[in-house]
Motif scaffolding. Structure first.
Motif, short mmCIF file in Angstrom:
data_model
loop_
_atom_site.label_atom_id
_atom_site.label_comp_id
_atom_site.label_asym_id
_atom_site.label_seq_id
_atom_site.Cartn_x
_atom_site.Cartn_y
_atom_site.Cartn_z
N ALA A 108 63.88 -57.31 33.24
CA ALA A 108 65.03 -57.06 34.10
C ALA A 108 66.25 -56.64 33.28
N ASN A 109 67.00 -55.69 33.83
CA ASN A 109 68.29 -55.25 33.30
C ASN A 109 68.22 -54.60 31.92
N ILE A 110 67.07 -54.11 31.53
CA ILE A 110 66.92 -53.35 30.28
C ILE A 110 66.51 -51.93 30.66
N TRP A 111 67.24 -50.96 30.17
CA TRP A 111 66.97 -49.55 30.49
C TRP A 111 65.70 -49.08 29.77
N HIS A 112 64.88 -48.31 30.50
CA HIS A 112 63.67 -47.68 29.97
C HIS A 112 63.68 -46.21 30.38
N THR A 113 63.01 -45.39 29.59
CA THR A 113 62.88 -43.97 29.92
C THR A 113 61.41 -43.58 29.89
N ILE A 114 60.98 -42.86 30.93
CA ILE A 114 59.65 -42.25 30.97
C ILE A 114 59.86 -40.76 30.77
N SER A 115 59.09 -40.17 29.83
CA SER A 115 59.20 -38.72 29.62
C SER A 115 57.82 -38.08 29.70
N ALA A 116 57.81 -36.81 30.05
CA ALA A 116 56.57 -36.04 30.15
C ALA A 116 56.84 -34.60 29.71
N GLN A 117 56.00 -34.12 28.82
CA GLN A 117 56.02 -32.71 28.46
C GLN A 117 54.78 -32.12 29.13
N ILE A 118 54.99 -31.29 30.14
CA ILE A 118 53.93 -30.86 31.05
C ILE A 118 53.51 -29.42 30.77
N THR A 119 52.19 -29.18 30.81
CA THR A 119 51.62 -27.83 30.73
C THR A 119 51.02 -27.52 32.09
N LYS A 120 51.39 -26.39 32.65
CA LYS A 120 50.95 -26.02 33.99
C LYS A 120 49.60 -25.29 33.97
N PRO A 121 48.91 -25.27 35.11
CA PRO A 121 47.72 -24.44 35.23
C PRO A 121 48.11 -22.97 35.08
N THR A 122 47.26 -22.19 34.48
CA THR A 122 47.59 -20.78 34.20
C THR A 122 47.74 -19.94 35.46
N ASN A 123 47.12 -20.34 36.56
CA ASN A 123 47.17 -19.51 37.77
C ASN A 123 48.36 -19.84 38.67
N LYS A 124 49.18 -20.77 38.29
CA LYS A 124 50.31 -21.17 39.12
C LYS A 124 51.61 -20.59 38.57
N LYS A 125 52.51 -20.21 39.46
CA LYS A 125 53.79 -19.65 39.04
C LYS A 125 54.94 -20.63 39.21
N SER A 126 54.95 -21.36 40.29
CA SER A 126 56.00 -22.35 40.48
C SER A 126 55.41 -23.55 41.21
N TYR A 127 56.13 -24.67 41.18
CA TYR A 127 55.55 -25.94 41.57
C TYR A 127 56.50 -26.76 42.39
N ARG A 128 55.96 -27.84 42.89
CA ARG A 128 56.72 -28.79 43.70
C ARG A 128 57.71 -29.55 42.81
N THR A 129 58.83 -29.91 43.40
CA THR A 129 59.81 -30.77 42.73
C THR A 129 60.39 -31.72 43.75
N GLY A 130 60.83 -32.87 43.29
CA GLY A 130 61.53 -33.81 44.16
C GLY A 130 63.01 -33.47 44.19
N ASN A 131 63.66 -33.86 45.26
CA ASN A 131 65.08 -33.58 45.40
C ASN A 131 65.66 -34.60 46.38
N GLY A 132 66.96 -34.76 46.32
CA GLY A 132 67.63 -35.71 47.20
C GLY A 132 67.38 -37.12 46.72
N TRP A 133 68.05 -37.52 45.72
CA TRP A 133 67.75 -38.75 44.98
C TRP A 133 68.22 -40.01 45.67
N TYR A 134 67.55 -41.07 45.29
CA TYR A 134 67.99 -42.42 45.58
C TYR A 134 68.40 -43.01 44.24
N GLY A 135 69.66 -43.26 44.01
CA GLY A 135 70.11 -43.83 42.75
C GLY A 135 69.68 -45.28 42.59
#
Length: 175
Positions: A108-135
Motif C-alpha cells: 500500500a501507498n508505494i508507487w510502482h510502474t509497469i512498462s511494455a515495449q510492444i512489437t506489432k503484427p506485420t499486417n496491422k497498421k493501427s491498433y486499439r487504445t484506451g482513452n478517458g481515464w479514471y485517475g
C-alpha cells in the motif's frame, strides 16, 4: 525476478481494475517505444498481471515492473521482467491477459510502474487504445491511483491513453 507468460494461470478468484472509460480502434501505432503507467494502491495486494490491448494478431512485448523509491520515477528498482512475451486477443475480445508466473506483492501507498515495449503484427497498421481515464478507481475495496510515468514512457502513453487497460489482483491477506 518473476517471468511473465501468457495468462491462463490467473487464479479463479481474482479482481480486475480498469483504468479507461472507452477504447478506440485505429488510434495507436508502435514504433519500438515504451508504454508505461505508474500506480499505487490503498491496501496491500498480490498483482497477478495485466491486460494488454491485442485485438487481431500476435503481439510481442518486453515487460517490466518497477518499485519507485519515494515515488520518484528516476529512483526505481526492477522487481519483475521478461524479455519477450507473446499475446493475442481475437475480436470481439480486445484485451489479452498477461500474467506473472508468481503473484507480486504490491504494498500500500508505494508507487510502482509497469512498462511494455510492444512489437506489432506485420499486417496491422493501427491498433486499439484506451482513452478517458479514471485517475482513481476502486475495485474490491482497494483504491488504485494512476499517474503518468514520466521517467519511463516515451510513446505518448499517459493516464489519459495507452495500451495497458487492466490490472489483475487479489487483496493480500496478512497471515
Amino acid at each position: 525476478m518473476s517471468e511473465l507468460t501468457i495468462a491462463n494461470n490467473l487464479p479463479t478468484n481474482y479482481s480486475v481494475v480498469g483504468r479507461f472509460k472507452k477504447s478506440f480502434d485505429n488510434m495507436w501505432d508502435y514504433f519500438g517505444s515504451v508504454e508505461a503507467i505508474t500506480f499505487k494502491v490503498s491496501s496491500d495486494i498480490r498483482l497477478f498481471g495485466m491486460g494488454m490491448y491485442g485485438d487481431g494478431g500476435q503481439f510481442k512485448a518486453s515487460l517490466k515492473l518497477f518499485r519507485l523509491r519515494n515515488g520518484d520515477d528516476q529512483l526505481r528498482k526492477l522487481i519483475a521482467s521478461i524479455d519477450k512475451v507473446i499475446y493475442e486477443a481475437h475480436p470481439p475480445k480486445t484485451i489479452a491477459p498477461v500474467s506473472f508466473r508468481e503473484p507480486i506483492l504490491i504494498q500500500a501507498n508505494i508507487w510502482h510502474t509497469i512498462s511494455a515495449q510492444i512489437t506489432k503484427p506485420t499486417n496491422k497498421k493501427s491498433y486499439r487504445t484506451g482513452n478517458g481515464w479514471y485517475g482513481n478507481v476502486e475495485s474490491d475495496g482497494v483504491m488504485f491511483t494512476f499517474r503518468d510515468s514520466l521517467g519511463i514512457a516515451d510513446n505518448g502513453s499517459s493516464v489519459f491513453q495507452g495500451q495497458i487497460p487492466e490490472l489483475y489482483f487479489q487483496v493480500s491477506i496478512v497471515e
